[in-house]
Design an enzyme around this catalytic site. Sequence first.
Site: not given
Length: 232
Positions: A62, A64, A71, A182
């Site tokens: 992760d 991002k 690139t 959650r």
Amino acid sequence: MSACQSPIIVALDFPTREAALALADQLDPKLCRVKVGKELFTSCAAGIVETLRGKGFEVFLDLKFHDIPNTTAMAVKAAAEMGVWMVNVHCSGGLRMMAACRETLEAFSGPRPLLIGVTVLTSMEREDLAGIGLDIEPQEQVLRLAALAQKAGMDGLVCSAQEAPALKAAHPGLQLVTPGIRPAGSAQDDQRRILTPRQALDAGSDYLVIGRPISQAADPAKALAAIVAELG
């Protein structure tokens, strides 16, 4: 490598290798995958991915990525060479950037990781978008970026669970990865657009990223097992 059938991805959001592995050693790779983010990867580099894979975990890298097309595509290729299961890039990098990443992975000779686009971060609300020049509701911006991701041939999206129903309706082929999960009774912390694990799956999410409710539990293995049991 694990044969994980669970939708749960446990976030290893730690500053050190030792802390991350202390949690990983309490988890069953058949019950969850793990996420390595910016803090841990910057601290430990690619070795942490190799170690986790050696313990049987499928790894979501992760980071991002968001840069010019070449690139970003080369960064995605490097992630694939590590053997990660999933890697993500910012959809706001644009169509050409996402397409370059997809094309690079299509030419990759080894197992290809899932290529996931990041839409709107779960901490951002309308006032936050306005602050960066976007006078738009978060869900509308998510749908705009999702259309770009679909056109670019991405495998899926990171999105909040509230956006999942509209995204599944508009782009049923995209897999949805949802942070901000959650279990009932947990603190919201710094993520605003949240749902419980069951609510998120019912809303259309395919994978659930869960951090503190497991990592900060007195017994992380028990906390993970309880969520797996809740999901049936």
